[in-house]
Design an enzyme around this catalytic site. Structure first.
Site, PDB file in Angstrom:
ATOM      1  CB  CYS A 210      -0.835  -0.092   1.597  1.00 26.58           C
ATOM      2  SG  CYS A 210      -2.343  -1.274   0.853  1.00 26.58           S
ATOM      3  NE  ARG A 256      -3.560   0.582  -2.853  1.00 32.32           N
ATOM      4  CZ  ARG A 256      -3.009  -0.397  -3.379  1.00 32.32           C
ATOM      5  NH1 ARG A 256      -1.088  -0.200  -3.450  1.00 32.32           N
ATOM      6  NH2 ARG A 256      -3.040  -2.157  -3.430  1.00 32.32           N
TER       7      ARG A 256
END
Length: 315
Positions: A210, A256
């Site tokens: 991530c 994100r």
């Protein structure tokens, strides 16, 4: 004066000199032989990479980078062949002799990486070997035309683990800190402990995929590809956008993580770890591309204002 039906005397009026026709005829065979050798060497390498390194989420960009690089090589092929001619009379340029040591280095890296099972070294040999082949068959003009696809291939390489571990943790800490403060300012009940975000009753671990170095590496490749495709004429615009790719990539990582946090908070842990987790990955690249285009638009306006001011000052 010769009429249209009169045959030309041998050796006169012909574009090809003595022995040149044979060289042209032999060129396709050289390229085919080189292509066959590259396929024989590197198809097993890339198959193994698909089964191992590229099969992991953080390295999933590898085959995409390879495909785009090969497409760029193909797109630049006519320009490379044209640049590889001699002084405009159709003769082919001589190959660069320094391609031989580069080829030896590439093959040595391939065999060392293959025998020792070090995929970084084995895959690094591919752009080296391709560059050597282009230099040997087409000369230095090949490097001038095809430098970006060969450089772009480096982004497909699996990064060494110790290097990734050293840089990934500070990046995850920074992304987690930014995501926490932005969502807290927006009124969400969020707290942070290291790289673990607590939002409502849910805990989220900011993983390497991530906000790690691999993601930043992929977004850097996306930005450089954008620069290569648009091909701005302004040096200031190119340099400014290239320097801003790093903060743009960092911002996209924050977006994100925030997206995953909000999905988990509003729709539950199952949604955050299911299909919408992959959707957040799409958000990462879409947001990065939009940020790059937005910054590019701002730089274009700045360059235009600077040009207009310069023209007014001269008049």
């Amino acid at each position: 004066m010769l009429s249209a039906s009169t045959p030309l005397p041998p050796g006169r009026g012909s574009a090809a000199g003595p022995g040149q026709g044979q060289r042209r005829d032999s060129l396709p065979a050289c390229w085919l032989l080189a292509l066959a050798g590259l396929l024989a060497l590197y198809l097993p390498t890339f198959y193994d990479a698909l089964q191992e390194v590229w099969g992991r989420e953080e390295q999933a960009h590898g085959p995409i980078i390879l495909g785009v690089s090969l497409w760029l090589l193909y797109r630049n092929w006519p320009a490379m062949m044209a640049a590889g001619t001699g002084s405009g009379d159709g003769r082919l340029a001589r190959g660069a002799s320094w391609g031989w040591p580069l080829l030896a280095m590439g093959l040595l890296s391939y065999f060392l990486g293959r025998v020792l099972n070090i995929q970084f070294i084995e895959m690094f040999s591919f752009p080296c070997t391709v560059l050597a082949v282009l230099l040997l068959l087409q000369g230095p003009a090949a490097l001038r035309v095809q430098w970006f696809p060969l450089f772009f291939m480096l982004f497909m390489l699996p990064l060494p683990g110790p290097f990734v571990d050293t840089l990934t943790m500070p990046m995850k800490m920074a992304v987690s800190w930014c995501a926490e403060h932005i969502l807290f300012a927006a009124g969400y009940p969020i707290a942070r402990s290291g790289v673990v975000l607590q939002v409502g009753q849910y805990q989220l671990l900011v993983a390497d995929a991530c906000a790690g170095l691999h993601t930043l590496f992929t977004l850097e490749a996306l930005g450089l590809l954008y620069l290569n495709i648009v091909r701005h004429g302004s040096f200031l615009r190119n340099v400014g956008l290239a320097l801003l790719i790093v903060p743009i990539s960092f911002t996209a990582n924050i977006i994100r993580v925030m997206t995953l946090t909000l999905i988990t908070y509003h729709f539950g842990d199952a949604a955050g770890q299911g299909f919408l987790h992959g959707f957040a990955g799409m958000v990462l690249f879409i947001s990065a591309l939009l940020l790059i285009i937005g910054v590019d638009t701002l730089l274009r306006g700045a360059v235009r204002r600077r040009s207009a001011a310069a023209s007014r000052s001269t008049t």
